[in-house]
Design an enzyme around this catalytic site. Structure first.
Site, PDB file in Angstrom:
ATOM      1  CD  GLU A  46      -2.871   1.000   2.406  1.00  0.00           C
ATOM      2  OE1 GLU A  46      -2.723   0.358   3.170  1.00  0.00           O
ATOM      3  OE2 GLU A  46      -3.675   2.059   2.437  1.00  0.00           O
ATOM      4  N   GLY A 101       3.699   2.240  10.692  1.00  0.00           N
ATOM      5  CA  GLY A 101       3.444   1.080  12.045  1.00  0.00           C
ATOM      6  C   GLY A 101       2.975  -0.172  11.821  1.00  0.00           C
ATOM      7  CB  ALA A 102       1.035  -2.396  11.630  1.00  0.00           C
ATOM      8  CG  MET A 103       0.195  -3.502   4.894  1.00  0.00           C
ATOM      9  SD  MET A 103      -0.971  -2.025   4.501  1.00  0.00           S
ATOM     10  CE  MET A 103      -2.055  -2.608   3.395  1.00  0.00           C
ATOM     11  CG  ASN A 151      -0.186  -7.015   4.164  1.00  0.00           C
ATOM     12  OD1 ASN A 151      -0.098  -5.957   3.060  1.00  0.00           O
ATOM     13  ND2 ASN A 151       0.639  -6.898   4.890  1.00  0.00           N
ATOM     14  CG  HIS A 200      -5.860   1.077  12.589  1.00  0.00           C
ATOM     15  ND1 HIS A 200      -6.392   1.924  12.555  1.00  0.00           N
ATOM     16  CD2 HIS A 200      -5.328   0.643  11.559  1.00  0.00           C
ATOM     17  CE1 HIS A 200      -6.406   2.401  11.479  1.00  0.00           C
ATOM     18  NE2 HIS A 200      -5.811   1.876  10.808  1.00  0.00           N
ATOM     19  CD  GLU A 201      -2.586  -1.938  10.787  1.00  0.00           C
ATOM     20  OE1 GLU A 201      -3.114  -2.138   9.673  1.00  0.00           O
ATOM     21  OE2 GLU A 201      -2.207  -1.018  10.946  1.00  0.00           O
ATOM     22  CG  HIS A 248      -7.704  -1.718   7.979  1.00  0.00           C
ATOM     23  ND1 HIS A 248      -8.346  -0.653   7.441  1.00  0.00           N
ATOM     24  CD2 HIS A 248      -6.424  -1.166   8.316  1.00  0.00           C
ATOM     25  CE1 HIS A 248      -7.637   0.493   7.518  1.00  0.00           C
ATOM     26  NE2 HIS A 248      -6.565   0.451   8.144  1.00  0.00           N
ATOM     27  CD  GLU A 262      -5.725   3.663   6.594  1.00  0.00           C
ATOM     28  OE1 GLU A 262      -6.151   3.318   7.928  1.00  0.00           O
ATOM     29  OE2 GLU A 262      -5.632   2.743   6.042  1.00  0.00           O
TER      30      GLU A 262
HETATM   31  N1  B3K Z   1      -2.933   1.060   5.597  1.00  0.00           N
HETATM   32  C1  B3K Z   1      -1.693   1.078   6.189  1.00  0.00           C
HETATM   33  C2  B3K Z   1      -0.914   2.489   5.990  1.00  0.00           C
HETATM   34  C3  B3K Z   1      -0.251   2.163   4.659  1.00  0.00           C
HETATM   35  C4  B3K Z   1       0.636   3.420   4.324  1.00  0.00           C
HETATM   36  C5  B3K Z   1       1.303   3.306   2.979  1.00  0.00           C
HETATM   37  N2  B3K Z   1       2.208   4.612   2.725  1.00  0.00           N
HETATM   38  C6  B3K Z   1      -1.698   1.045   7.755  1.00  0.00           C
HETATM   39  C7  B3K Z   1      -2.783   1.504   8.351  1.00  0.00           C
HETATM   40  O1  B3K Z   1      -3.351   2.637   8.293  1.00  0.00           O
HETATM   41  O2  B3K Z   1      -3.680   0.741   8.957  1.00  0.00           O
HETATM   42 ZN    ZN Z   2      -5.201   2.063   8.633  1.00  0.00          ZN
END
Ligand code: B3K
Ligand code: ZN
Length: 877
Positions: free
Chosen positions: A128, A268-270, A272, A304-305, A308, A327
């Site tokens: 991302e 911080g984190a992603m 996926n 948070h992750e 998502h 977000e």
């Molecule tokens: N969605 C990712 C953020 C990605 C940032 C890319 N530059 C983390 C988050 O907001 O959960």
């Molecule tokens: Zn996020």
């Protein structure tokens, strides 16, 4: 400077993709030197696009080398495709076909940390927003959703763990003895949610049983020396899964959920799909190495992750202008979760304090943009406080306007209606409106209008009729590209108190209550409260019911009353902050005029009352005792005099310390807790009040206080207390501070996350030689330019050193500009983030502002990445 500068793309130009990718089959032949990626994309023309002859244009990156391309297994000769500006263009295609691409990438040379790269000895990805194009050519946009199957081929002795999204469906060997693992993710997703990890990792396993009684395997992977630090994250994950079922009715969908910690990560984190990747600083926790704040952060980011998975993955964004769709909503979800796990008021104060400091500053600067931006040059620059935090405030206002039940009906409708789709902020609001019957037409302007509204309130009381009138005016200052603004729909929660602070019931539009939600929808509006027997003190904008700047001429007596009696805990804090801001403003003016500082502090009286009331929540008392930060006072000031703000803060803190030293000493002892460390709300509250009390007490420089600090530093059994003691020794500039800093490093030099805290604290020291200190930190063995956490610690820390960064000769700004130029090519995202302090030059006192501007011009003369170019060029307009 480059010949042609990067250009912006616009939301108004959005068109649906001309092609779709139903299935994506990827094979990664992983190797340290080069990795070969083969993709088989099952494509067809998009019937919704109406463009039956459009060429196929796939996104790539300058770091992707095309080895070959075939259509339906016919290898295309070079004249049948071309590569231009990182796009692969094929003019003639059938309506439906399988496109095969073979590409070569070099993960170990990938310093941007986007796409596939190496961190320590592992392979990992970050896709991302537009990282997937650094892996292979693709339709790298969120509205192209595809079912992914990923084959990983690697040497098992070095990479025993090979992960991707979904479920592992096959495992075998190649003829050369390499291991082959195949993963399949049944949920269609955009490429930004793709992930791959390979390494020699330890795993912690658990199981979560969903509300419909399905067992989900939970696995957290780290390098083996860190596996003892994931228990807290695992528990936080299970709490998050349960909470999303209860609060939103959302259950996890795959059979396995994995999290991997990596050391080198841009943010911080992603999230996926099924395979979250975390910056290790946001996942690992142990009492000895992690502070309370970091524990709470780990819990919030894990949540948070995880959240998502629904708000982002199952329902995703149509285009990146809609980023806040996932977000803003997900931040609102994680904030509510944390509020439910701990103290709701404390959480609200912390979130609002952050918003008012950092997001308000963004809204007032050259990068100000709406929550749904209308254009951008580089999307990575729009992962902002506006999109995240103000985006969350918008969702919170919808919650306030609808009430809990209708809000839930709206979120149910949104998730059910759009499951598996890529949608817009308008779709979100439409679902909320439809399910609730509440008209959100005017409210939607919050998404498209930038800037922080100023709400000015005046009042009058008619004692003959018992009528109280509040007149509210709203005005939003101009922001770049938006010279004029329209009135917004602003919900204002209000309560009225009598002079003893007892709530007064009143009638507004036939509704009798202690508290009302007023709807400010016009530029100016008067609201009548009837049925009052005395002139009330208004408690305005309770719970910070809208992200606005509120102006009302409170007397110090009103503020003291609200601070000690208001039933709304948030407004008690807010009143104390306002009182402190008023006193600090007086002191700042004296400092700017070169006068001796003096103030008749009312705050001392308020603090004294709080410190004698042992029935209050210690966390709230701690928050109220915390003076407004340098950053917040800078946001309020215009122009900003950094040294004088610092002087005023230090003076007031010392005054309060001297006046209330006995109370601080008592509070320090009263809240020292015995027994094992626990990151519970109750223990965190006691520790925070104890440490704030000690930080005041030590300002008296009394021997007993200094001894208490050294003793806590040496004997603490947890990082919260040890690091707090170190921090206050440094900021009070105790004689023992240098030795304590050295001892701390010696004790923790093998724990990189603790070393990062040490780097940050060392770099932020407010001394004349701060620049020398930061330069020596950058050549310290603990520093590593490749690691974003370390760069952030040292350069972020330096930005907080008022006398170092804002040195009058401009050397602090020059140094930061040099680092931005150095990082611009290596890691554009990190370089761009580092520009933020320089974007504030127009608000700084002219002498400093001009020096900063000169550095921005110097940076702009370089050959810049899109990321840095956008921030610097917009700052100079
Ligand atoms: N969605 C990712 C953020 C990605 C940032 C890319 N530059 C983390 C988050 O907001 O959960
Ligand atoms: Zn996020």
């Amino acid at each position: 400077m480059k010949e042609s500068q990067p250009s912006a793309i616009y939301l108004k130009d959005y068109t649906v993709p001309p092609f779709l990718i139903d299935k994506t089959e990827l094979t990664f032949d992983l190797d340290e030197a080069t990795t070969i990626v083969t993709s088989r994309l099952h494509m067809r023309r998009n019937p919704a696009s109406g463009k039956s002859t459009a060429p196929l244009i796939l996104d790539g990156g300058e770091d992707v080398k095309l080895i070959g391309v075939a259509m339906d297994d016919y290898a295309l000769p070079p004249e049948e495709y071309r590569i231009s500006e990182n796009k692969l263009i094929i003019t003639a295609t059938a309506d439906e076909f399988v496109l095969t691409c073979e590409t070569l990438i070099e993960p170990q040379n990938n310093t941007r940390l986007e796409g596939l790269y190496r961190s320590s000895s592992m392979f990992c990805t970050q896709c991302e927003a537009e990282g997937f194009r650094h892996i292979t050519y693709y339709l790298d946009r969120p509205d192209v959703m595809s079912v992914f199957t990923t084959t990983i081929i690697a040497d098992e002795s070095r990479y025993p763990v090979m992960l991707s999204n979904g479920n592992e469906v096959e495992r075998g060997k190649t003829d050369e003895g390499k291991t082959v693992v195949v993963w399949h993710d049944p949920f269609p997703k955009p490429a930004y949610l793709f992930a791959l990890v390979a390494g020699d990792l330890a795993v912690k396993k658990d199981v979560f049983t969903t509300q419909s009684n399905r067992d989900v395997a939970l696995q957290i992977f780290t390098e083996s020396h860190n596996i003892d630090k994931v228990d807290y994250a695992m528990e936080a994950l299970k709490r998050s899964m349960r909470w999303d079922e209860e609060a939103y009715g959302r259950e996890y969908d795959l059979d396995i959920f994995m999290i991997v910690a990596v050391d080198d990560f841009n943010m911080g984190a992603m999230e996926n799909k099924g395979l979250n990747i975390f910056n290790s600083s946001c996942l690992l926790a142990s009492p000895e190495t992690t502070t309370d704040d970091s524990y709470l952060r780990v819990e919030a980011i894990v949540a948070h992750e995880y959240f998502h998975n629904w708000s982002g993955n199952r329902v995703t964004c149509r285009d990146w202008f809609q980023l806040s769709l996932k977000e803003g909503f997900t931040v609102f979800r994680d904030q509510t979760f944390s509020a439910d796990m701990h103290s709701a008021t404390v959480k609200r104060v912390e979130d609002v304090s952050f918003l008012k400091t950092a997001q308000f500053a963004e809204d007032a600067g050259p990068m100000a943009h709406p929550v749904r931006p209308a254009s951008f040059i580089e999307i990575s620059n729009f992962y902002t406080l506006t999109v995240y935090e103000k985006g969350s405030e918008i969702v919170r206002m919808i919650h306030t306007l609808l009430g809990e039940e209708k809000f839930r009906a709206g979120s149910d409708l949104y998730f059910d209606r759009h499951d598996g789709q890529a949608v817009t902020c308008d779709d979100f609001v439409a679902a909320m409106q439809e399910a609730s019957g509440v008209d959100l037409t005017q409210f939607k302007r919050w998404y498209s209008q930038a800037g922080t509204p100023i709400v000015t309130v005046t009042d009058e009381f008619d004692s003959a009729t018992g009528t109280y009138r509040l007149t509210m005016k709203q005005e939003t200052p101009a922001t770049p590209g938006q010279p004029t603004k329209l009135p917004l729909h602003i919900p204002v929660r209000v309560g009225l108190l009598d002079e003893q602070g007892i709530p007064l019931s009143s009638v507004v539009e036939n509704l009798q209550a202690d508290e009302h939600v007023l709807h400010l929808t016009q530029a100016e509006q008067t609201i009548e409260f009837t049925g009052l027997s005395c002139q009330p003190v208004p408690s305005l904008l309770r719970g910070f019911s809208a992200p606005v700047k509120l102006r009302y001429d409170y007397s110090s007596a009103d503020l003291l009353l609200l601070m000690s009696t208001d039933s709304d805990g948030f407004n008690r804090w807010s009143a104390a902050q306002q009182l402190a801001v008023n006193e600090l403003t007086t002191l700042m003016s004296q400092a700017i005029d070169g006068k001796p500082l003096e103030v008749d502090s009312q705050l001392a009286q308020g603090f004294s009352t709080l410190l004698h009331d042992d029935t209050l929540d210690p966390a709230m008392v701690g928050l109220i005792l915390s003076l407004p930060s340098q950053a917040y006072l800078s946001e309020l000031a215009n122009p900003i005099y950094p040294a004088q703000i610092k002087q005023a803060r230090e003076y007031l803190k010392r005054q309060l310390a001297n006046t209330l030293s006995a109370e601080f000493e008592r509070t320090y002892h009263l809240h020292s807790i015995k027994g094992d460390y626990q990151p519970t709300a109750e223990h965190i509250a006691h520790r925070s009040l104890k440490n704030i009390a000690l930080s005041y007490w030590v300002e008296t420089k009394s021997e007993r206080a200094q001894l208490a600090v050294s003793h806590q530093f040496e004997s603490a059994d947890n990082m919260t207390d040890q690091f707090a003691a170190l921090g206050m020794a440094v900021s009070a500039q105790l004689a023992a501070a240098p030795a304590m800093l050295a001892a701390f490093y010696e004790q923790w030099k093998d724990e990189p996350l603790v070393v990062n805290k040490w780097l940050m604290l060392s770099a932020s020291q407010d001394q004349d030689n701060a620049l020398d200190t930061v330069k020596s930190l950058m050549s310290h063995p603990a520093f590593d330019l490749k690691n974003p956490n370390k760069v952030r610690s040292v350069l972020g820390g330096f930005g907080q050193s008022v006398s170092g960064f804002h040195k009058e000769d401009g050397s602090g700004y020059r140094f930061l500009a040099d680092q931005i130029i150095l990082l611009n090519k290596r890691n554009p995202q990190i370089a761009s983030r580092l520009c933020t302090p320089l974007t504030r030059w127009k608000k700084l006192q002219p002498l400093l502002g001009e020096q900063m501007k000169g550095e921005l011009e110097r940076i702009l003369a370089e050959d810049l990445s899109k990321d840095v170019y956008e921030v610097i060029s917009k700052s100079l307009v």
